[in-house]
Design an enzyme around this catalytic site. Structure first.
Site, PDB file in Angstrom:
ATOM      1  N   ASP A  14      -0.908  -0.450  -9.444  1.00 33.07           N
ATOM      2  CA  ASP A  14      -0.811  -1.594  -8.554  1.00 33.07           C
ATOM      3  C   ASP A  14      -2.112  -1.656  -7.758  1.00 33.07           C
ATOM      4  O   ASP A  14      -2.903  -0.702  -7.757  1.00 33.07           O
ATOM      5  CB  ASP A  14       0.397  -1.409  -7.637  1.00 33.07           C
ATOM      6  CG  ASP A  14       0.513  -2.496  -6.588  1.00 33.07           C
ATOM      7  OD1 ASP A  14       0.468  -3.680  -6.945  1.00 33.07           O
ATOM      8  OD2 ASP A  14       0.621  -2.149  -5.404  1.00 33.07           O
ATOM      9  N   ASP A 177       3.187   1.431  -4.893  1.00 33.07           N
ATOM     10  CA  ASP A 177       3.630   1.761  -3.544  1.00 33.07           C
ATOM     11  C   ASP A 177       4.933   1.085  -3.152  1.00 33.07           C
ATOM     12  O   ASP A 177       5.448   1.350  -2.067  1.00 33.07           O
ATOM     13  CB  ASP A 177       2.558   1.346  -2.524  1.00 33.07           C
ATOM     14  CG  ASP A 177       2.393  -0.165  -2.494  1.00 33.07           C
ATOM     15  OD1 ASP A 177       1.989  -0.745  -3.527  1.00 33.07           O
ATOM     16  OD2 ASP A 177       2.694  -0.784  -1.462  1.00 33.07           O
TER      17      ASP A 177
END
Length: 222
Positions: A14, A177
């Site tokens: 990400d 995350d």
């Protein structure tokens, strides 16, 4: 390398909240966009909890906060266009890499792992941001939230890059995350690795039950 990488041949990352802390720049763009349409501007702390589902949703959440109700389509479109203009003008003014990111990515790249980026951020912002930090060349593929028909938490972007590289999901890792990263990874059959310092709508990442939680990307290369 960390034991969780044993037998793995692909690592997907990400962007926002994982590699970079982009909230300061995102918050400024949101604040200016709402001011443009005559609405109060939210604090950076509010914006931090709204990040993760792409620009359209970020703007919608900001408008809903300012109006105390869902925005109409015309206002949503106007504010979104303003956001894209403001953010595009300065996506790197205050954005910073998290500690250890540069070293870890370079070490993983040198070790021969194909690295891909899968973010819900609009695709047009990916190359400028990664180029700013001199990281673009490390990634074989970069998928934005508007690159394909679906974005995370859909597994489609993850399955797409695995197919492009002819690597099975079982030999792939998703590092992120937020719950959207972990949900996408699980649905795609990837091993999931989570970082606790990013943006997860105020929820502990442990609730998403990733396969591994690490405090720094450097843990992957130890």
């Amino acid at each position: 390398m960390h034991a969780i990488l044993q037998g793995k041949r692909l690592i997907a990352f990400d962007l926002d909240g994982t590699l970079i802390d982009s909230v300061p720049d995102l918050a400024i763009a949101v604040q200016r966009s709402l001011s443009d349409v005559g609405l109060p501007a939210p604090s950076e702390e509010f914006v931090r909890d709204w990040v993760g589902n792409g620009a359209q949703v970020l703007v919608e959440r900001a408008l809903t906060w300012a109006l105390s109700e869902a925005p109409g389509q015309v206002l949503q479109t106007t504010a979104y266009e303003a956001f894209m203009r403001h953010y595009g003008a300065a996506p790197n003014a205050l954005t910073r890499l998290y500690p250890g990111v540069r070293t870890a990515l370079h070490d993983l790249h040198k070790a021969g792992y194909p690295l891909v980026l899968i973010t819900n951020k609009p695709e047009r912002f990916i190359a400028p941001i990664l180029s700013h930090f001199d990281l673009l060349s490390l990634f074989t593929h970069c998928i934005g939230g508007d690159t394909l028909a679906e974005k995370k938490p859909s597994p489609l972007p993850l399955l797409h890059v695995a197919q492009q590289l002819d690597i099975p999901p079982s030999a792939s890792v998703m590092v992120g995350d937020s719950r959207h990263d972990i949900a996408a990874g699980k649905a795609a059959g990837f091993t999931t690795v989570a970082l606790p310092y990013g943006y997860n709508h105020g929820e502990p990442i442990e609730h998403s039950q990733p396969d591994l939680i690490i405090s720094s990307l450097l843990a992957l290369t130890e």
